[in-house]
Design a protein around this motif. Structure first.
Motif, PDB file in Angstrom:
ATOM      1  N   GLN A 212       0.834  -1.205   0.000  1.00 31.69           N
ATOM      2  CA  GLN A 212       0.000   0.000   0.000  1.00 31.69           C
ATOM      3  C   GLN A 212       0.867   1.253   0.000  1.00 31.69           C
ATOM      4  O   GLN A 212       0.579   2.224  -0.714  1.00 31.69           O
ATOM      5  CB  GLN A 212      -0.920  -0.013   1.222  1.00 31.69           C
ATOM      6  N   ASN A 213       1.930   1.233   0.797  1.00 35.58           N
ATOM      7  CA  ASN A 213       2.845   2.371   0.811  1.00 35.58           C
ATOM      8  C   ASN A 213       3.545   2.534  -0.536  1.00 35.58           C
ATOM      9  O   ASN A 213       3.814   3.656  -0.969  1.00 35.58           O
ATOM     10  CB  ASN A 213       3.896   2.188   1.917  1.00 35.58           C
ATOM     11  N   LEU A 214       3.858   1.413  -1.179  1.00 32.35           N
ATOM     12  CA  LEU A 214       4.489   1.467  -2.498  1.00 32.35           C
ATOM     13  C   LEU A 214       3.583   2.202  -3.485  1.00 32.35           C
ATOM     14  O   LEU A 214       4.044   3.047  -4.266  1.00 32.35           O
ATOM     15  CB  LEU A 214       4.771   0.053  -3.001  1.00 32.35           C
ATOM     16  N   PHE A 215       2.292   1.906  -3.438  1.00 36.86           N
ATOM     17  CA  PHE A 215       1.328   2.605  -4.293  1.00 36.86           C
ATOM     18  C   PHE A 215       1.288   4.102  -3.958  1.00 36.86           C
ATOM     19  O   PHE A 215       1.387   4.961  -4.841  1.00 36.86           O
ATOM     20  CB  PHE A 215      -0.075   2.013  -4.111  1.00 36.86           C
ATOM     21  N   LEU A 216       1.150   4.396  -2.663  1.00 37.19           N
ATOM     22  CA  LEU A 216       1.006   5.784  -2.221  1.00 37.19           C
ATOM     23  C   LEU A 216       2.234   6.616  -2.590  1.00 37.19           C
ATOM     24  O   LEU A 216       2.109   7.721  -3.138  1.00 37.19           O
ATOM     25  CB  LEU A 216       0.772   5.820  -0.705  1.00 37.19           C
ATOM     26  N   TYR A 217       3.417   6.091  -2.305  1.00 40.81           N
ATOM     27  CA  TYR A 217       4.626   6.893  -2.510  1.00 40.81           C
ATOM     28  C   TYR A 217       5.054   6.943  -3.972  1.00 40.81           C
ATOM     29  O   TYR A 217       5.792   7.846  -4.356  1.00 40.81           O
ATOM     30  CB  TYR A 217       5.752   6.365  -1.612  1.00 40.81           C
ATOM     31  N   THR A 218       4.590   5.992  -4.783  1.00 39.50           N
ATOM     32  CA  THR A 218       4.822   6.110  -6.232  1.00 39.50           C
ATOM     33  C   THR A 218       4.109   7.344  -6.765  1.00 39.50           C
ATOM     34  O   THR A 218       4.694   8.161  -7.493  1.00 39.50           O
ATOM     35  CB  THR A 218       4.333   4.854  -6.976  1.00 39.50           C
ATOM     36  N   PHE A 219       2.853   7.488  -6.390  1.00 37.43           N
ATOM     37  CA  PHE A 219       2.107   8.689  -6.790  1.00 37.43           C
ATOM     38  C   PHE A 219       2.731   9.938  -6.157  1.00 37.43           C
ATOM     39  O   PHE A 219       2.774  10.998  -6.789  1.00 37.43           O
ATOM     40  CB  PHE A 219       0.639   8.566  -6.386  1.00 37.43           C
ATOM     41  N   GLY A 220       3.195   9.808  -4.912  1.00 39.41           N
ATOM     42  CA  GLY A 220       3.812  10.945  -4.239  1.00 39.41           C
ATOM     43  C   GLY A 220       5.077  11.415  -4.943  1.00 39.41           C
ATOM     44  O   GLY A 220       5.296  12.623  -5.102  1.00 39.41           O
ATOM     45  N   VAL A 221       5.909  10.466  -5.386  1.00 41.92           N
ATOM     46  CA  VAL A 221       7.137  10.822  -6.100  1.00 41.92           C
ATOM     47  C   VAL A 221       6.804  11.498  -7.426  1.00 41.92           C
ATOM     48  O   VAL A 221       7.399  12.531  -7.787  1.00 41.92           O
ATOM     49  CB  VAL A 221       8.008   9.566  -6.336  1.00 41.92           C
ATOM     50  N   LEU A 222       5.845  10.937  -8.161  1.00 43.36           N
ATOM     51  CA  LEU A 222       5.472  11.520  -9.452  1.00 43.36           C
ATOM     52  C   LEU A 222       4.929  12.937  -9.291  1.00 43.36           C
ATOM     53  O   LEU A 222       5.289  13.846 -10.059  1.00 43.36           O
ATOM     54  CB  LEU A 222       4.429  10.632 -10.150  1.00 43.36           C
ATOM     55  N   LEU A 223       4.060  13.134  -8.298  1.00 41.63           N
ATOM     56  CA  LEU A 223       3.477  14.454  -8.058  1.00 41.63           C
ATOM     57  C   LEU A 223       4.546  15.463  -7.665  1.00 41.63           C
ATOM     58  O   LEU A 223       4.614  16.574  -8.221  1.00 41.63           O
ATOM     59  CB  LEU A 223       2.408  14.354  -6.968  1.00 41.63           C
ATOM     60  N   ASN A 224       5.400  15.089  -6.737  1.00 43.41           N
ATOM     61  CA  ASN A 224       6.416  16.028  -6.263  1.00 43.41           C
ATOM     62  C   ASN A 224       7.524  16.256  -7.292  1.00 43.41           C
ATOM     63  O   ASN A 224       8.134  17.325  -7.309  1.00 43.41           O
ATOM     64  CB  ASN A 224       7.007  15.526  -4.945  1.00 43.41           C
ATOM     65  N   LEU A 225       7.754  15.266  -8.147  1.00 47.67           N
ATOM     66  CA  LEU A 225       8.709  15.457  -9.233  1.00 47.67           C
ATOM     67  C   LEU A 225       8.189  16.526 -10.194  1.00 47.67           C
ATOM     68  O   LEU A 225       8.945  17.398 -10.644  1.00 47.67           O
ATOM     69  CB  LEU A 225       8.932  14.139  -9.968  1.00 47.67           C
ATOM     70  N   GLY A 226       6.873  16.465 -10.485  1.00 40.90           N
ATOM     71  CA  GLY A 226       6.269  17.488 -11.348  1.00 40.90           C
ATOM     72  C   GLY A 226       6.306  18.864 -10.714  1.00 40.90           C
ATOM     73  O   GLY A 226       6.608  19.858 -11.392  1.00 40.90           O
ATOM     74  N   LEU A 227       6.022  18.931  -9.412  1.00 42.69           N
ATOM     75  CA  LEU A 227       6.051  20.216  -8.708  1.00 42.69           C
ATOM     76  C   LEU A 227       7.473  20.787  -8.660  1.00 42.69           C
ATOM     77  O   LEU A 227       7.671  21.990  -8.810  1.00 42.69           O
ATOM     78  CB  LEU A 227       5.507  20.051  -7.287  1.00 42.69           C
ATOM     79  N   HIS A 228       8.445  19.905  -8.451  1.00 42.70           N
ATOM     80  CA  HIS A 228       9.836  20.359  -8.395  1.00 42.70           C
ATOM     81  C   HIS A 228      10.290  20.876  -9.762  1.00 42.70           C
ATOM     82  O   HIS A 228      10.931  21.929  -9.856  1.00 42.70           O
ATOM     83  CB  HIS A 228      10.738  19.213  -7.939  1.00 42.70           C
ATOM     84  N   ALA A 229       9.938  20.135 -10.812  1.00 39.88           N
ATOM     85  CA  ALA A 229      10.347  20.531 -12.163  1.00 39.88           C
ATOM     86  C   ALA A 229       9.652  21.815 -12.598  1.00 39.88           C
ATOM     87  O   ALA A 229      10.228  22.637 -13.324  1.00 39.88           O
ATOM     88  CB  ALA A 229      10.045  19.407 -13.152  1.00 39.88           C
ATOM     89  N   GLY A 230       8.409  22.003 -12.150  1.00 36.04           N
ATOM     90  CA  GLY A 230       7.653  23.196 -12.542  1.00 36.04           C
ATOM     91  C   GLY A 230       7.852  24.375 -11.617  1.00 36.04           C
ATOM     92  O   GLY A 230       7.199  25.408 -11.766  1.00 36.04           O
ATOM     93  N   GLY A 231       8.750  24.240 -10.659  1.00 33.99           N
ATOM     94  CA  GLY A 231       8.965  25.310  -9.683  1.00 33.99           C
ATOM     95  C   GLY A 231       9.844  26.444 -10.166  1.00 33.99           C
ATOM     96  O   GLY A 231      10.118  27.366  -9.404  1.00 33.99           O
ATOM     97  N   GLY A 232      10.287  26.378 -11.406  1.00 31.44           N
ATOM     98  CA  GLY A 232      11.126  27.451 -11.933  1.00 31.44           C
ATOM     99  C   GLY A 232      12.579  27.257 -11.585  1.00 31.44           C
ATOM    100  O   GLY A 232      12.966  26.277 -10.930  1.00 31.44           O
ATOM    101  N   PRO A 233      13.432  28.191 -12.014  1.00 28.78           N
ATOM    102  CA  PRO A 233      14.869  28.069 -11.752  1.00 28.78           C
ATOM    103  C   PRO A 233      15.185  28.153 -10.259  1.00 28.78           C
ATOM    104  O   PRO A 233      14.496  28.816  -9.495  1.00 28.78           O
ATOM    105  CB  PRO A 233      15.467  29.249 -12.516  1.00 28.78           C
ATOM    106  N   GLY A 234      16.237  27.475  -9.874  1.00 28.26           N
ATOM    107  CA  GLY A 234      16.650  27.481  -8.473  1.00 28.26           C
ATOM    108  C   GLY A 234      17.781  26.497  -8.283  1.00 28.26           C
ATOM    109  O   GLY A 234      18.317  25.938  -9.244  1.00 28.26           O
ATOM    110  N   PRO A 235      18.185  26.250  -7.029  1.00 34.16           N
ATOM    111  CA  PRO A 235      19.260  25.286  -6.766  1.00 34.16           C
ATOM    112  C   PRO A 235      18.921  23.902  -7.314  1.00 34.16           C
ATOM    113  O   PRO A 235      17.739  23.544  -7.450  1.00 34.16           O
ATOM    114  CB  PRO A 235      19.354  25.271  -5.236  1.00 34.16           C
ATOM    115  N   GLY A 236      19.936  23.114  -7.648  1.00 35.45           N
ATOM    116  CA  GLY A 236      19.735  21.756  -8.125  1.00 35.45           C
ATOM    117  C   GLY A 236      19.147  20.859  -7.053  1.00 35.45           C
ATOM    118  O   GLY A 236      19.001  21.255  -5.895  1.00 35.45           O
ATOM    119  N   LEU A 237      18.864  19.610  -7.435  1.00 37.54           N
ATOM    120  CA  LEU A 237      18.177  18.691  -6.534  1.00 37.54           C
ATOM    121  C   LEU A 237      18.944  18.489  -5.221  1.00 37.54           C
ATOM    122  O   LEU A 237      18.350  18.499  -4.140  1.00 37.54           O
ATOM    123  CB  LEU A 237      17.970  17.335  -7.228  1.00 37.54           C
TER     124      LEU A 237
END
Length: 316
Positions: A212-237
């Motif tokens: 269940q956690n694998l399902f939840l955090y897969t979606f969590g990683v995808l969502l936060n990856l999109g938010l991080h990429a769309g956050g504009g310029p800034g420090p690297g990962l």
């Protein structure tokens, strides 16, 4: 928990104590990450790395056989509902950032304790659990304790003004706009709904917690990856990360896994008590590591938390 034997009771108690300690250590550890008074890395990087760490730990536990993979074809259809959980958590994390534009930090810290009430409301409506008057009073005491602590549980020795250190560090006066109030109410509602919805999902599905956690955090990683990429310029990962920052990510990842166990085998209300009790740990660590002073308000908040625990879990 009356139905548990001594060994399981001991493990459950240890898990709750660890989670309380990790919650309480989060803010002091973040403060130790500061360079020239500010966090040197992007907050979205820390959130993304935390979600990724949780995902990898869940995958590892399934691969080594700590939790059994269900027989037959993988139940991928049961993964879809966790997308809503990830979306609710993501929305809540971002609302916290936007709320700061419409109110001062002290007002946010005090009023955000209303999420205790919203969680209890959804707990009763969605899970059809009825709280007694004694339990309702306990949750009111928890809200009061959180408000007391936020209003002045800690004080900077070099500051003579009343209120928390966050307020002292900022010259912003106490205020909240009408839009800020609406967003705060939305934040509290989403916080309560996300917690109770995830609990409902985990208890209804007869799947291993790691899956269940694998399902939840897969979606969590995808969502936060999109938010991080769309956050504009800034420090690297990983730019600006230090040993303290790595400890923040690891502790939050482990705490997230502990909380998922609480949601599956305990309740959202138990989680509220863990978060509230962590205020005591937060204050002790802040006093020891950041040289902040405990005030009388802190001891009042601690007393209220103790009374709330006794009322809710004590024998009737």
């Amino acid at each position: 928990m009356p139905g548990l034997g001594r060994p399981r009771q001991a493990r459950w108690t240890l898990m709750l104590l660890l989670s309380t300690a990790m919650y309480g250590a989060h803010a002091p550890l973040l403060a130790l990450c500061h360079v020239d008074g500010r966090v040197p890395f992007r907050p979205s990087s820390a959130v993304l790395l935390t979600e990724l760490t949780k995902l990898l730990l869940c995958a590892f536990s399934l691969l080594v056989g700590w939790q059994a993979w269900p027989r037959g074809a993988p139940p991928w259809r049961q993964a879809a509902p966790f997308a809503l959980s990830a979306l609710l958590y993501g929305a809540n994390n971002n609302l916290v950032i936007y709320l700061q534009r419409y109110m001062d930090p002290s007002t946010y810290q005090v009023l955000s304790n209303l999420k205790i009430g919203s969680t209890a409301l959804f707990y009763c409506l969605c899970l059809r659990h009825r709280l007694s008057a004694r339990q309702g009073l306990a949750l009111l005491l928890l809200m009061a304790a959180g408000a007391c602590y936020a209003a002045g549980g800690l004080q900077d020795p070099g500051n003579t003004l009343p209120g928390p250190p966050a307020a002292a560090a900022s010259s912003m006066p106490l205020h909240i706009t009408p839009l800020g109030l609406l967003l705060l109410i939305l934040y509290c509602l989403i916080s309560g709904l996300s917690s109770v919805y995830t609990e409902l999902l985990m208890k209804r599905q007869r799947l291993p917690l790691a899956l269940q956690n694998l399902f939840l955090y897969t979606f969590g990683v995808l969502l936060n990856l999109g938010l991080h990429a769309g956050g504009g310029p800034g420090p690297g990962l990983l730019e600006g990360f230090s040993g303290w920052a790595a400890l923040v990510v690891l502790s939050q990842a482990l705490n997230g896994l502990l909380m998922s166990a609480v949601m599956k085998h305990g309740s959202s209300i138990t989680r509220l008590f863990v978060v509230s009790c962590s205020l005591v740990v937060n204050a002790m660590l802040s006093a020891a590591l950041l040289r902040l002073q405990l005030t009388a308000t802190f001891f009042l908040a601690t007393l209220l938390i103790g009374l709330a625990v006794r009322l809710y879990y004590g024998s009737h």
